[in-house]
Design a protein around this motif. Structure first.
Motif, PDB file in Angstrom:
ATOM      1  N   LEU A   1      25.411  68.193  46.779  1.00  0.00           N
ATOM      2  CA  LEU A   1      26.251  68.066  47.516  1.00  0.00           C
ATOM      3  C   LEU A   1      26.083  66.777  48.497  1.00  0.00           C
ATOM      4  O   LEU A   1      27.238  66.181  48.808  1.00  0.00           O
ATOM      5  CB  LEU A   1      25.937  69.325  48.703  1.00  0.00           C
ATOM      6  N   ILE A   2      24.956  66.523  48.701  1.00  0.00           N
ATOM      7  CA  ILE A   2      24.859  65.032  49.631  1.00  0.00           C
ATOM      8  C   ILE A   2      25.301  64.051  48.689  1.00  0.00           C
ATOM      9  O   ILE A   2      25.956  63.028  49.256  1.00  0.00           O
ATOM     10  CB  ILE A   2      23.296  65.106  50.045  1.00  0.00           C
TER      11      ILE A   2
ATOM     12  N   ALA B   1      24.923  56.739  38.095  1.00  0.00           N
ATOM     13  CA  ALA B   1      23.915  56.940  37.275  1.00  0.00           C
ATOM     14  C   ALA B   1      22.504  56.740  37.692  1.00  0.00           C
ATOM     15  O   ALA B   1      21.532  57.551  37.535  1.00  0.00           O
ATOM     16  CB  ALA B   1      24.105  55.773  36.217  1.00  0.00           C
ATOM     17  N   VAL B   2      22.559  55.991  38.994  1.00  0.00           N
ATOM     18  CA  VAL B   2      21.180  55.780  39.613  1.00  0.00           C
ATOM     19  C   VAL B   2      20.969  57.026  40.336  1.00  0.00           C
ATOM     20  O   VAL B   2      19.743  57.414  40.317  1.00  0.00           O
ATOM     21  CB  VAL B   2      21.471  54.544  40.885  1.00  0.00           C
ATOM     22  N   SER B   3      21.889  57.614  40.972  1.00  0.00           N
ATOM     23  CA  SER B   3      21.442  58.806  41.703  1.00  0.00           C
ATOM     24  C   SER B   3      20.976  60.047  40.607  1.00  0.00           C
ATOM     25  O   SER B   3      20.015  60.685  41.010  1.00  0.00           O
ATOM     26  CB  SER B   3      22.897  59.613  42.300  1.00  0.00           C
TER      27      SER B   3
ATOM     28  N   LEU C   1      31.018  61.013  57.295  1.00  0.00           N
ATOM     29  CA  LEU C   1      32.117  61.586  56.532  1.00  0.00           C
ATOM     30  C   LEU C   1      32.426  62.922  56.733  1.00  0.00           C
ATOM     31  O   LEU C   1      33.505  63.478  56.885  1.00  0.00           O
ATOM     32  CB  LEU C   1      31.705  61.286  55.103  1.00  0.00           C
ATOM     33  N   PHE C   2      31.390  63.925  57.181  1.00  0.00           N
ATOM     34  CA  PHE C   2      31.826  65.153  57.603  1.00  0.00           C
ATOM     35  C   PHE C   2      32.456  65.266  58.937  1.00  0.00           C
ATOM     36  O   PHE C   2      33.465  66.166  58.941  1.00  0.00           O
ATOM     37  CB  PHE C   2      30.712  66.010  57.600  1.00  0.00           C
TER      38      PHE C   2
ATOM     39  N   PRO D   1      19.398  57.692  53.620  1.00  0.00           N
ATOM     40  CA  PRO D   1      20.246  56.990  54.070  1.00  0.00           C
ATOM     41  C   PRO D   1      21.676  57.674  53.840  1.00  0.00           C
ATOM     42  O   PRO D   1      22.878  57.683  54.347  1.00  0.00           O
ATOM     43  CB  PRO D   1      20.492  55.724  53.101  1.00  0.00           C
ATOM     44  N   LYS D   2      21.825  58.497  52.776  1.00  0.00           N
ATOM     45  CA  LYS D   2      23.056  59.247  52.411  1.00  0.00           C
ATOM     46  C   LYS D   2      23.221  60.442  53.346  1.00  0.00           C
ATOM     47  O   LYS D   2      24.163  60.922  53.503  1.00  0.00           O
ATOM     48  CB  LYS D   2      23.090  60.037  50.955  1.00  0.00           C
TER      49      LYS D   2
END
Length: 412
Positions: free
Chosen positions: A12-13, A36-38, A83-84, A75-76
């Motif tokens: 979700l994050i 891809a990194v995530s 954004l929320f 950071p996310k």
């Protein structure tokens, strides 16, 4: 189930963070690269912790995986907050547009406004701050040793000990070390203080005695001052955070951990006391085993103080500061100075003297770092020498405490 919930939360994050990337750039290769990194990070962390060996406990691999996860996640979380917040506004605006169009004859318009590129750019810029802080904490902060000095005045301090200088270290956590030169530097820093007494307040390892094997000679270099070196155990020194094949194996590890203190020339106090003497006067050094409000309660203050009288000046070593909050400061015996550690200051926070002092750990521990005083009874919570769980420190630096005791003279 716990792992499934954590993975869902992570996804979700990641979804929210991906929205910021989509808003900023329409380049599909950049978007795919970020995903891809995530996914790689998620797979790596799951692999490490799925293969976590409870008979070994924390290792450099699990510490590294924790660092990677936090670097990706913290950071996310900042992005998510921005954004929320924007989404809440978008929902209200969309609702308003719908009502005005449907019931009041407003212009036919797009109900839900698009995300604003500026908000995503701002969020990414602010998210870079904790990312940089975590990087610094991992590569520099965890060995950014600070000497913190205090001068305390007591009316009943024996005059012979006026000016006594004490060095306190705590929470070595030797199993986490990965830079011998930095630890050598810290030991030299302790020796440079030229104190009269050195006190260590527990957690010499993360879990097992073998963690200290490579560091015995290093810590043995801590000079023994005039009044000696004394220590107590912390919650990690009991080997209770791993799975043992037998009770005999666990007991052998515990005996080996106690023996470490002898090998580095520290006198381990196990619910007992000693006296240091000068010019016919004395001070009691009292050491209790670990006593924590939410952790192991092996400490026995009464037993440790059996040989001490009310008139004696007392320095108490107790690893967990909750002991002071729940027992020591309320005890009928007067414990002048208590030395603790345990919290590490969460290894994360903000400390600007006279401006701000904050760490998440303050919501768990009332006394979490530094010097406290209630009714003339002092508690020092050392921020810790080493690190644990997260291989870094952000804003809360490793500490060597130097405390000078002074005789408070009555005004003439």
């Amino acid at each position: 189930m716990r792992w499934i919930l954590l993975v869902i939360l992570y996804i979700l994050i990641e979804f929210y963070a991906y929205q910021a990337i989509k808003t900023i750039t329409k380049n599909q290769w950049v978007q795919i690269g970020c995903l891809a990194v995530s996914l790689f990070i998620l797979g790596y962390v799951i692999y490490v912790f799925a293969n976590y060996d409870r008979s070994v406990g924390p290792t450099k691999y699990s510490l590294r995986a924790t660092a990677v996860l936090l670097l990706a996640l913290v950071p996310k979380l900042v992005l998510v907050l921005f954004l929320f917040g924007e989404d809440v506004i978008r929902v209200f605006v969309g609702g308003y547009n719908y009502l005005t169009t449907t019931f009041f004859g407003g212009k036919d318009t797009q109900y839900m406004p698009d995300r604003r590129k500026f908000i995503s750019q701002l969020a990414l810029g602010i998210a870079a701050i904790p990312f940089a802080g975590l990087l610094h904490g991992i590569f520099k902060g965890k060995y950014n040793f600070k000497v913190i000095k205090h001068v305390l005045y007591f009316k009943d301090l024996p005059i012979a000990f006026d000016g006594l200088r004490i060095a306190q270290i705590s929470d070595i956590h030797s199993g986490s070390f990965d830079d011998a030169a930095k630890i050598e530097y810290a030991v030299d820093l302790i020796n440079e203080q030229e104190t009269d007494l050195i006190l260590f307040t527990g957690d010499i390892v993360n879990t097992v005695a073998d963690e200290m094997n490579d560091w015995i000679d290093t810590f043995k270099r801590i000079k023994t001052p005039e009044f000696g070196k004394y220590s107590v155990l912390g919650n990690h020194d009991y080997g209770e955070y791993v799975t043992w094949n037998s009770q005999q194996e666990k007991d052998a590890n515990f005996d080996a951990i106690k023996d470490i203190h002898t090998k580095i020339d520290f006198n381990l106090l196990l619910n007992e006391s000693v006296f240091i003497e000068k010019q016919g006067e004395r001070i009691a050094i009292i050491g209790v085993e670990n006593w924590g409000h939410n952790f192991k309660k092996a400490g026995d203050l009464k037993k440790a103080s059996e040989k001490v009288s009310n008139e004696d000046f007392k320095i108490l070593l107790s690893h967990d500061p909750s002991h002071w909050e729940y027992e020591v400061k309320k005890d009928s015996d007067y414990y002048h100075l208590t030395l603790s550690g345990h919290t590490h200051g969460f290894q994360f926070g903000i400390e600007i003297p006279g401006v701000v002092r904050w760490s998440p750990v303050q919501y768990v521990y009332k006394q979490w770092a530094g010097m406290y005083n209630e009714m003339g009874r002092y508690l020092n919570v050392n921020r810790g020498f080493g690190f644990h769980a997260f291989p870094g420190r952000v804003g809360i630096w490793p500490e060597i405490t130097v405390i000078e005791l002074r005789k408070e003279v009555k005004p003439s």
